[in-house]
Design a protein around this motif. Structure first.
Motif, PDB file in Angstrom:
ATOM      1  N   ILE A  12      -2.099  -6.180 -30.189  1.00 27.21           N
ATOM      2  CA  ILE A  12      -2.987  -5.891 -29.066  1.00 27.21           C
ATOM      3  C   ILE A  12      -2.138  -5.338 -27.930  1.00 27.21           C
ATOM      4  O   ILE A  12      -0.918  -5.530 -27.901  1.00 27.21           O
ATOM      5  CB  ILE A  12      -3.729  -7.157 -28.585  1.00 27.21           C
ATOM      6  N   PRO A  13      -2.760  -4.658 -26.981  1.00 26.66           N
ATOM      7  CA  PRO A  13      -1.991  -4.264 -25.795  1.00 26.66           C
ATOM      8  C   PRO A  13      -1.529  -5.511 -25.041  1.00 26.66           C
ATOM      9  O   PRO A  13      -2.279  -6.491 -24.933  1.00 26.66           O
ATOM     10  CB  PRO A  13      -3.000  -3.461 -24.969  1.00 26.66           C
ATOM     11  N   GLN A  14      -0.329  -5.483 -24.533  1.00 26.13           N
ATOM     12  CA  GLN A  14       0.106  -6.617 -23.727  1.00 26.13           C
ATOM     13  C   GLN A  14      -0.707  -6.707 -22.443  1.00 26.13           C
ATOM     14  O   GLN A  14      -1.020  -7.802 -21.979  1.00 26.13           O
ATOM     15  CB  GLN A  14       1.589  -6.523 -23.373  1.00 26.13           C
ATOM     16  N   ASP A  15      -1.054  -5.560 -21.879  1.00 25.47           N
ATOM     17  CA  ASP A  15      -1.826  -5.522 -20.630  1.00 25.47           C
ATOM     18  C   ASP A  15      -1.098  -6.321 -19.553  1.00 25.47           C
ATOM     19  O   ASP A  15      -1.614  -7.314 -19.039  1.00 25.47           O
ATOM     20  CB  ASP A  15      -3.245  -6.044 -20.867  1.00 25.47           C
ATOM     21  N   TRP A  16       0.093  -5.874 -19.232  1.00 22.20           N
ATOM     22  CA  TRP A  16       0.946  -6.599 -18.287  1.00 22.20           C
ATOM     23  C   TRP A  16       0.231  -6.874 -16.968  1.00 22.20           C
ATOM     24  O   TRP A  16       0.453  -7.900 -16.333  1.00 22.20           O
ATOM     25  CB  TRP A  16       2.234  -5.803 -18.056  1.00 22.20           C
ATOM     26  N   GLN A  17      -0.675  -5.968 -16.597  1.00 18.49           N
ATOM     27  CA  GLN A  17      -1.356  -6.120 -15.310  1.00 18.49           C
ATOM     28  C   GLN A  17      -2.296  -7.325 -15.269  1.00 18.49           C
ATOM     29  O   GLN A  17      -2.693  -7.765 -14.184  1.00 18.49           O
ATOM     30  CB  GLN A  17      -2.152  -4.842 -14.993  1.00 18.49           C
ATOM     31  N   HIS A  18      -2.651  -7.873 -16.447  1.00 19.44           N
ATOM     32  CA  HIS A  18      -3.621  -8.968 -16.437  1.00 19.44           C
ATOM     33  C   HIS A  18      -3.007 -10.311 -16.047  1.00 19.44           C
ATOM     34  O   HIS A  18      -3.723 -11.248 -15.707  1.00 19.44           O
ATOM     35  CB  HIS A  18      -4.300  -9.104 -17.809  1.00 19.44           C
ATOM     36  N   TYR A  19      -1.671 -10.396 -16.070  1.00 22.85           N
ATOM     37  CA  TYR A  19      -1.039 -11.656 -15.704  1.00 22.85           C
ATOM     38  C   TYR A  19      -1.238 -11.927 -14.215  1.00 22.85           C
ATOM     39  O   TYR A  19      -1.127 -11.031 -13.374  1.00 22.85           O
ATOM     40  CB  TYR A  19       0.457 -11.629 -16.022  1.00 22.85           C
ATOM     41  N   THR A  20      -1.497 -13.177 -13.888  1.00 17.17           N
ATOM     42  CA  THR A  20      -1.705 -13.571 -12.502  1.00 17.17           C
ATOM     43  C   THR A  20      -0.377 -13.892 -11.833  1.00 17.17           C
ATOM     44  O   THR A  20       0.664 -14.031 -12.490  1.00 17.17           O
ATOM     45  CB  THR A  20      -2.603 -14.810 -12.430  1.00 17.17           C
ATOM     46  N   ALA A  21      -0.435 -14.034 -10.524  1.00 20.37           N
ATOM     47  CA  ALA A  21       0.763 -14.438  -9.797  1.00 20.37           C
ATOM     48  C   ALA A  21       1.250 -15.796 -10.291  1.00 20.37           C
ATOM     49  O   ALA A  21       2.463 -16.040 -10.371  1.00 20.37           O
ATOM     50  CB  ALA A  21       0.473 -14.478  -8.303  1.00 20.37           C
ATOM     51  N   GLU A  22       0.321 -16.680 -10.637  1.00 21.91           N
ATOM     52  CA  GLU A  22       0.700 -17.987 -11.170  1.00 21.91           C
ATOM     53  C   GLU A  22       1.405 -17.853 -12.509  1.00 21.91           C
ATOM     54  O   GLU A  22       2.376 -18.559 -12.781  1.00 21.91           O
ATOM     55  CB  GLU A  22      -0.531 -18.876 -11.317  1.00 21.91           C
ATOM     56  N   ASP A  23       0.924 -16.933 -13.363  1.00 22.42           N
ATOM     57  CA  ASP A  23       1.580 -16.690 -14.651  1.00 22.42           C
ATOM     58  C   ASP A  23       3.031 -16.270 -14.442  1.00 22.42           C
ATOM     59  O   ASP A  23       3.947 -16.796 -15.089  1.00 22.42           O
ATOM     60  CB  ASP A  23       0.853 -15.590 -15.423  1.00 22.42           C
ATOM     61  N   HIS A  24       3.240 -15.309 -13.564  1.00 16.99           N
ATOM     62  CA  HIS A  24       4.599 -14.822 -13.314  1.00 16.99           C
ATOM     63  C   HIS A  24       5.467 -15.910 -12.695  1.00 16.99           C
ATOM     64  O   HIS A  24       6.656 -16.030 -13.023  1.00 16.99           O
ATOM     65  CB  HIS A  24       4.560 -13.592 -12.413  1.00 16.99           C
ATOM     66  N   ALA A  25       4.882 -16.721 -11.819  1.00 17.18           N
ATOM     67  CA  ALA A  25       5.640 -17.806 -11.199  1.00 17.18           C
ATOM     68  C   ALA A  25       6.062 -18.835 -12.246  1.00 17.18           C
ATOM     69  O   ALA A  25       7.168 -19.392 -12.175  1.00 17.18           O
ATOM     70  CB  ALA A  25       4.814 -18.461 -10.096  1.00 17.18           C
ATOM     71  N   SER A  82      13.003  -4.278 -14.731  1.00 23.67           N
ATOM     72  CA  SER A  82      12.734  -3.790 -13.386  1.00 23.67           C
ATOM     73  C   SER A  82      11.589  -4.528 -12.703  1.00 23.67           C
ATOM     74  O   SER A  82      11.524  -4.582 -11.477  1.00 23.67           O
ATOM     75  CB  SER A  82      12.412  -2.292 -13.437  1.00 23.67           C
ATOM     76  N   LYS A  83      10.668  -5.109 -13.501  1.00 21.26           N
ATOM     77  CA  LYS A  83       9.527  -5.810 -12.905  1.00 21.26           C
ATOM     78  C   LYS A  83       9.808  -7.303 -12.832  1.00 21.26           C
ATOM     79  O   LYS A  83      10.498  -7.857 -13.679  1.00 21.26           O
ATOM     80  CB  LYS A  83       8.273  -5.570 -13.749  1.00 21.26           C
ATOM     81  N   PRO A  84       9.257  -7.972 -11.854  1.00 21.26           N
ATOM     82  CA  PRO A  84       9.435  -9.430 -11.770  1.00 21.26           C
ATOM     83  C   PRO A  84       8.543 -10.146 -12.773  1.00 21.26           C
ATOM     84  O   PRO A  84       7.592  -9.591 -13.302  1.00 21.26           O
ATOM     85  CB  PRO A  84       9.001  -9.744 -10.336  1.00 21.26           C
ATOM     86  N   GLY A  85       8.887 -11.400 -13.036  1.00 20.26           N
ATOM     87  CA  GLY A  85       8.024 -12.229 -13.861  1.00 20.26           C
ATOM     88  C   GLY A  85       8.098 -11.905 -15.336  1.00 20.26           C
ATOM     89  O   GLY A  85       9.140 -11.502 -15.859  1.00 20.26           O
ATOM     90  N   ILE A  86       6.984 -12.099 -16.025  1.00 25.07           N
ATOM     91  CA  ILE A  86       6.901 -11.899 -17.471  1.00 25.07           C
ATOM     92  C   ILE A  86       7.328 -10.476 -17.821  1.00 25.07           C
ATOM     93  O   ILE A  86       6.858  -9.519 -17.209  1.00 25.07           O
ATOM     94  CB  ILE A  86       5.460 -12.158 -17.952  1.00 25.07           C
ATOM     95  N   PRO A  87       8.223 -10.307 -18.788  1.00 21.31           N
ATOM     96  CA  PRO A  87       8.679  -8.953 -19.129  1.00 21.31           C
ATOM     97  C   PRO A  87       7.549  -8.052 -19.624  1.00 21.31           C
ATOM     98  O   PRO A  87       6.632  -8.505 -20.313  1.00 21.31           O
ATOM     99  CB  PRO A  87       9.704  -9.202 -20.240  1.00 21.31           C
TER     100      PRO A  87
END
Length: 290
Positions: free
Chosen positions: A21-34, A65-70
């Motif tokens: 499936i697409p990872q859809d990196w944009q769907h992760y929330t700030a809480e997910d990345h934290a 280059s992006k923070p949080g989940i790769p």
């Protein structure tokens, strides 16, 4: 504890035939990345002096280059340049044939979700932190990358030989919970250990578990537990030796031999084991006695 929300019997709507499936990196929330950042910082501080050199070198591949989940696309670009592997997102646990096909073709499947903040220390089902932080750094090592591809091809053959139980034990005691000798010391490399704050310490420091020299027949006969710290850890002399044994072993007659022998219970020591640490099993006994 994880529920079985992500344990599926068939590809869900929107998934490809190979379950990706697409990872859809944009769907992760700030809480997910934290949550990722908290786990990453904690393990990165703990692992030097405990994790294998190959794993620690591979951690650099996660510093993107992006923070949080790769972002899997960026991560795959870096991995592809190093060892020809890529990371693909899946909705949860996938069938064995799908798993082996991806691995044999240097595609590592990773869960598309991350644990809740109240699940930092234990999760029954692997999430993106276990899959990516635990596994991907080792995929940046050329020898271990070859081992996982060989394992995937072996899994495809094992499907037709009714031997997945034995091959699964090899994966468990190497890829998930393996130790390696480096410079006279024991180091962790298994993803189930390096991604766990508690087991990263337990596997090396606690007097409870047995630490036994790796023997492929011994490993494939040995039962394991999925619900707590391991009572046995098997120690490989090097990743080169692990790869050599894997590619030189004729598994078909080995499976026949294994089927004629009894399984070895967890925590049992055999007379011909090369015991590096004979554990007290105090932790397991205490848990069993409540």
């Amino acid at each position: 504890m994880a529920d079985d929300t992500h344990m599926l019997d068939s590809p869900p709507p929107g998934a490809a035939a190979d379950w990706t499936i697409p990872q859809d990196w944009q769907h992760y929330t700030a809480e997910d990345h934290a949550t990722w950042d908290t786990l990453f910082a904690r393990q990165s501080k703990l692992l030097p002096g405990r994790a294998s050199g190959a794993y620690l070198r591979g951690l650099d591949v996660l510093k993107l280059s992006k923070p949080g989940i790769p972002d899997f696309e960026e991560l795959s670009d870096r991995l592809m340049a190093l060892t020809g592997w890529q990371v693909v997102a899946v909705p949860g646990l996938v069938p064995d044939d799908v798993f082996f096909d991806h691995m044999a073709n240097r595609r590592f499947v990773a869960g598309n979700f991350i644990r809740r903040p109240d699940q930092l220390d234990y999760l029954q089902e692997p999430d993106v932190f276990h899959d990516v932080f635990g596994h991907v750094p080792m995929l940046a090592d050329p020898v271990f990358a070859d081992y996982l591809e060989a394992y995937g091809r072996g899994g495809q053959r094992a499907l037709g030989l009714d031997a997945l139980k034995y091959l699964g034990r090899l994966y468990w005691y190497t890829v998930e919970f393996g130790l390696v000798q480096e410079g006279g010391d024991l180091r962790i490399y298994g993803s189930g250990i390096v991604s766990s704050y508690a087991e990263s310490r337990f596997a090396l420091d606690d007097p409870s578990p047995h630490r036994i020299g790796f023997d492929i027949v011994r490993v494939m006969r040995t039962e394991y537990r999925i619900d707590d710290f391991q009572q046995n850890y098997f120690v490989i002399p090097s990743f080169d030796e692990l790869l050599r044994i894997t590619v030189e072993t004729d598994f078909a007659p080995l499976y026949a031999q294994l089927k004629a022998q009894p399984d070895i219970p967890v925590a049992e020591i055999l007379p011909d084991d090369r015991v590096m640490t004979r554990g007290t099993q105090a932790y397991a006994l205490a848990k069993a006695n409540g």
